[in-house]
Write a protein that holds these residues in place. Structure first.
Motif: not given
Length: 411
Positions: A125-143
């Protein structure tokens, strides 16, 4: 036959540490030096400058750290798992992406594959999200627990999944922002590499890859017995003299006896001229520099001991009470020898470069020329780092402190 001293000089020449750069560094020197070393290990500890920047400074001198980040963002460099996590030249990416079975020898890939088996739904699911929305950082996700902790096992799930996909080759690092990885699909990063990536090159066999990495290791090491070769790219199994025989027969490698070695030393044919100069006593070491603990010259501790008679352990992973020298100790290279080490800390907000302790090796005489050269290396590193005020703590031997303080003021 090469003497031990001649073998050291040949290794330093191959590593770009024999003599200082005799001109101002250029942007292209960053990629050229990584091509020369074949890889540049990444480490996030930044008590002083982070390791990759410090490794380049030891070879290039006063260059802007931003050049390394720019080369990555422009596609002239890439990141992969090699010795450990490393920068490599874009020209070498195909070799590091080929041969799935060979890459699975590294602990990072094995760990990532296991994670994908166990957490496939979330990772996909994470990989599919990057394919759809573009580059990400780990910091873009909230703990979800709101507590940041160090270490792989304490990372938030998304950070672990990003790292796993990176290790498996589905994600690559598009660029870094404040040294944080920005991940994107490998296909998008590969599309803008310079030089261009050839997808057909991923079809290399495991034998082709192993042969290439053996040859590259020997080229990077200058001269090496078979037993040191595997560590450079974490090859398994170990390389043997028997395995190297065909490379000798083809002329790609040369064999040379080295004083004190029970087995032959191997030299890449590109270093034939340097080998001849070493034999004739025409290689001269004139460089003094502070080395990162993760510099390829010293990262193999057994090799460092054998080549330089320098026993070295990075103690940042050792409990404070058990440290002998300090948290982040930099070996001191001086004219072909490792003559000491210093425990340093950069206080960036105060522009202070603190030398908590400096140790010369037993038997090293603190002659005025040596003290002046070490002082210059310290001052050059501190100024490049943006911490020009130097504070010197204790020294061993104690008598070095007065001369070193005077030399530091003279720079």
């Amino acid at each position: 036959m090469l003497s031990q001293a001649q073998a050291r000089l040949l290794q330093l020449a191959a590593q770009g540490l024999l003599q200082p750069l005799r001109r101002r560094p250029r942007r292209s020197d960053v990629v050229a030096m990584i091509e020369r070393m074949r890889l540049l290990q990444i480490d996030t500890i930044h008590v002083v400058a982070r390791s990759p920047y410090l490794v380049l400074h030891a070879r290039l001198g006063d260059y802007p750290m931003s050049w390394l980040d720019e080369a990555l963002a422009q596609g002239r460099l890439a990141e992969c798992w090699a010795h450990e996590a490393c920068f490599i030249s874009a020209a070498d990416v195909a070799w590091h992406r080929g041969g799935h079975d060979q890459r699975m020898h590294h602990w990072a890939q094995r760990h990532a594959a296991r994670m994908h088996r166990e957490q496939r739904t979330d990772m996909d699911a994470l990989l599919a999200g990057i394919r759809e929305s573009g580059p990400v950082r780990a910091a873009d996700f909230v703990r979800k627990d709101g507590v940041a902790k160090p270490g792989w096992w304490e990372w938030k799930p998304e950070k672990r999944w990003l790292e796993a996909w990176f290790a498996l080759g589905e994600l690559m690092v598009a660029r870094r922002e404040n040294f944080q990885r920005v991940y994107d699909l490998a296909e998008r990063v590969l599309a803008r590499l310079d030089p261009p990536f050839d997808p057909a090159a991923e079809a290399f066999s495991a034998a082709d890859l192993r042969r290439r990495f053996i040859i590259d290791s020997v080229r990077a090491l200058g001269v090496t017995p078979a037993g040191w070769i595997a560590d450079y790219f974490r090859l398994k199994p170990k390389v043997t003299d028997r395995e190297l025989a065909p490379l000798l027969a083809s002329g790609e490698l040369l064999a040379v006896p080295v004083q004190g070695w029970a087995t032959p030393g191997y030299v890449h044919r590109d270093h034939r001229d340097a080998l001849d100069k070493a034999r004739q006593g025409r290689l001269r070491a004139t460089h003094t520099a502070l080395l990162s603990p993760f510099d390829p010259l010293v990262w193999d501790r057994a090799r460092t001991l054998a080549m330089f008679d320098f026993e070295y352990t990075i103690e940042c992973y050792t409990p404070a009470a058990k440290r002998r020298y300090g948290y982040f100790v930099l070996p001191i290279l001086h004219r072909g020898q490792l003559i000491g080490r210093l425990d340093a800390k950069a206080h960036r907000s105060d522009s202070v470069f603190e030398i908590k302790a400096l140790f010369l090796e037993p038997g090293v005489t603190p002659a005025p020329a040596l003290v002046q050269a070490v002082a210059k290396a310290i001052v050059d590193t501190a100024r490049w780092h943006g911490t020009p005020e130097i504070r010197l703590g204790r020294t061993q031997p104690v008598m070095v402190a007065k001369a070193l303080r005077a030399a530091l003021k003279d720079q």
